[in-house]
Design a protein around this motif. Structure first.
Motif, mmCIF file in Angstrom:
data_model
loop_
_atom_site.group_PDB
_atom_site.id
_atom_site.type_symbol
_atom_site.label_atom_id
_atom_site.label_comp_id
_atom_site.label_asym_id
_atom_site.label_seq_id
_atom_site.Cartn_x
_atom_site.Cartn_y
_atom_site.Cartn_z
ATOM 1 N N SER A 132 -1.146 15.877 35.720
ATOM 2 C CA SER A 132 -0.259 16.135 36.859
ATOM 3 C C SER A 132 -0.598 15.315 38.095
ATOM 4 C CB SER A 132 -0.294 17.624 37.216
ATOM 5 O OG SER A 132 -1.600 18.019 37.620
ATOM 6 N N THR A 133 -1.791 14.740 38.138
ATOM 7 C CA THR A 133 -2.223 13.960 39.295
ATOM 8 C C THR A 133 -2.518 12.520 38.876
ATOM 9 O OG1 THR A 133 -4.515 14.668 38.923
ATOM 10 C CG2 THR A 133 -3.204 15.976 40.458
ATOM 11 N N GLU A 134 -2.699 11.636 39.873
ATOM 12 C CA GLU A 134 -2.941 10.226 39.572
ATOM 13 C C GLU A 134 -4.214 10.044 38.753
ATOM 14 O OE1 GLU A 134 -2.895 7.814 43.015
ATOM 15 O OE2 GLU A 134 -0.802 8.251 43.537
ATOM 16 N N ASP A 179 8.979 20.622 53.949
ATOM 17 C CA ASP A 179 8.782 20.203 52.566
ATOM 18 C C ASP A 179 7.885 18.972 52.471
ATOM 19 O OD1 ASP A 179 8.994 20.115 49.826
ATOM 20 O OD2 ASP A 179 10.942 19.093 49.835
ATOM 21 N N LEU A 180 6.601 19.169 52.734
ATOM 22 C CA LEU A 180 5.635 18.074 52.770
ATOM 23 C C LEU A 180 5.410 17.463 51.393
ATOM 24 C CD1 LEU A 180 5.004 19.905 55.297
ATOM 25 C CD2 LEU A 180 2.658 19.127 55.093
ATOM 26 N N ASN A 181 5.333 16.139 51.354
ATOM 27 C CA ASN A 181 4.865 15.494 50.133
ATOM 28 C C ASN A 181 3.348 15.369 50.210
ATOM 29 O OD1 ASN A 181 4.245 13.221 51.727
ATOM 30 N ND2 ASN A 181 6.209 12.233 51.267
ATOM 31 N N GLU A 182 2.742 14.755 49.217
ATOM 32 C CA GLU A 182 1.284 14.763 49.131
ATOM 33 C C GLU A 182 0.610 14.038 50.298
ATOM 34 O OE1 GLU A 182 -2.276 13.959 45.853
ATOM 35 O OE2 GLU A 182 -0.235 13.286 45.460
ATOM 36 N N VAL A 183 1.158 12.897 50.712
ATOM 37 C CA VAL A 183 0.547 12.152 51.817
ATOM 38 C C VAL A 183 0.602 12.971 53.097
ATOM 39 C CG1 VAL A 183 0.698 10.061 53.223
ATOM 40 C CG2 VAL A 183 1.095 9.930 50.760
ATOM 41 N N GLU A 184 1.741 13.594 53.364
ATOM 42 C CA GLU A 184 1.891 14.416 54.572
ATOM 43 C C GLU A 184 0.993 15.639 54.517
ATOM 44 O OE1 GLU A 184 6.605 13.278 55.373
ATOM 45 O OE2 GLU A 184 6.069 14.932 54.043
ATOM 46 N N THR A 206 7.438 16.591 42.655
ATOM 47 C CA THR A 206 6.665 17.759 42.226
ATOM 48 C C THR A 206 7.477 18.560 41.224
ATOM 49 O OG1 THR A 206 5.398 17.902 44.279
ATOM 50 C CG2 THR A 206 5.589 19.910 42.984
ATOM 51 N N LYS A 207 6.901 18.755 40.035
ATOM 52 C CA LYS A 207 7.600 19.451 38.954
ATOM 53 C C LYS A 207 6.728 20.592 38.451
ATOM 54 C CE LYS A 207 9.838 15.144 37.491
ATOM 55 N NZ LYS A 207 10.171 14.254 36.350
ATOM 56 N N VAL A 208 7.298 21.792 38.424
ATOM 57 C CA VAL A 208 6.545 22.974 38.023
ATOM 58 C C VAL A 208 7.339 23.776 36.995
ATOM 59 C CG1 VAL A 208 5.450 25.107 38.806
ATOM 60 C CG2 VAL A 208 5.423 23.093 40.276
ATOM 61 N N SER A 218 2.361 16.574 40.370
ATOM 62 C CA SER A 218 2.041 17.035 41.718
ATOM 63 C C SER A 218 2.287 15.948 42.758
ATOM 64 C CB SER A 218 0.571 17.471 41.788
ATOM 65 O OG SER A 218 0.195 17.782 43.113
ATOM 66 N N ASP A 219 3.109 16.290 43.755
ATOM 67 C CA ASP A 219 3.300 15.420 44.907
ATOM 68 C C ASP A 219 3.460 16.278 46.164
ATOM 69 O OD1 ASP A 219 3.617 13.010 46.352
ATOM 70 O OD2 ASP A 219 5.804 13.240 46.298
#
Length: 240
Positions: free
Chosen positions: A81-83, A170-175, A47-49, A128-129
């Motif tokens: 930013s997304t798939e 620190d959740l990633n996108e799947v979590e 994740t980069k902002v 975004s992740d």
């Protein structure tokens, strides 16, 4: 993206190999935009902002406040930013998160030093992740400091979640998408103040208190990284 059968394996490791209380690799950099008064690039894993600050500058009479500066925040996710390519137009979620992030920053910015002005904060999600609002708050805090805006303290953010009945940081996108709970928190540890708290899902009273403790430990470390990043930027400026 499909829901995994298990989030934590028999060795206590998450899908990306982290322990439950382990954050993703963190990178912070300030002064990344020459045309902004202050800027910062913050990464939690993938994740980069990017955050940019402009102001304080004289505000239009219709929106100016006589006793303080108005803080204006725009949170936006870049189309790439997304798939799947995202619509560039602001979504309802982005408008909502702009408001949420503004409210998380207002308690720490000393706005009464600059009456009848505005301070604009642009938060752009480049990749975004998971955790974009908390990474965005951290980036905005750094960008404000880089711009020399007086603040009571620095803030940082992290999300605490629950998967397989285990609390994780620190959740990633799947979590974030498939976990049992997601609790984003932004706080100013030097003030002992939480400026943003949200909860999606259900936690027991004990889990809630443990989650707050886990979040504050991480946020203390993140604020330390912010301070070190700022100190290094000052040293570099002094050497020049």
């Amino acid at each position: 993206m499909t829901r995994p059968q298990r989030f934590i394996d028999d060795e206590g490791k998450r899908l990306d190999g982290r322990k439950p209380d382990e954050i993703r690799p963190v990178k912070m950099q300030v002064g990344v935009l020459s045309n902004a008064d202050g800027s910062a690039l913050v990464e939690y894993g993938l994740t980069k902002v990017l955050a940019a600050v402009y102001g304080p500058k004289e505000s239009q009479k219709s929106i100016s406040l006589p006793d303080r500066a108005s803080l204006r925040v725009r949170y936006h996710m870049a189309p790439f930013s997304t798939e799947e390519r995202k619509n560039p137009a602001p979504s309802r979620r982005e408008v909502e998160l702009s408001k949420v992030l503004r409210e998380s920053l207002e308690p720490i910015v000393i706005t009464d030093y600059f009456p009848r002005t505005s301070i604009d904060i642009f938060i752009e999600v480049l990749q975004s992740d998971g955790g974009t609002r908390t990474v965005g708050a951290t980036a905005a805090s750094l960008a404000l400091a880089d711009a020399g805006i007086p603040m009571k303290a620095l803030v940082a953010g992290v999300a605490i979640g629950k998967v397989d009945n285990v609390l994780i940081v620190d959740l990633n996108e799947v979590e974030d998408m498939y976990g049992d709970a997601d609790m984003p928190i932004v706080a100013a540890p030097d003030l002992g103040q939480i400026t943003l708290y949200q909860l999606n899902g259900v936690l027991s009273k004990e889990e809630f208190h443990n989650a707050i403790d886990m979040a504050m430990k991480v946020i203390n470390k993140l604020v330390d990284i912010e301070k070190e990043t700022l100190r290094n930027s000052y040293k570099e400026a002094g050497e020049e």
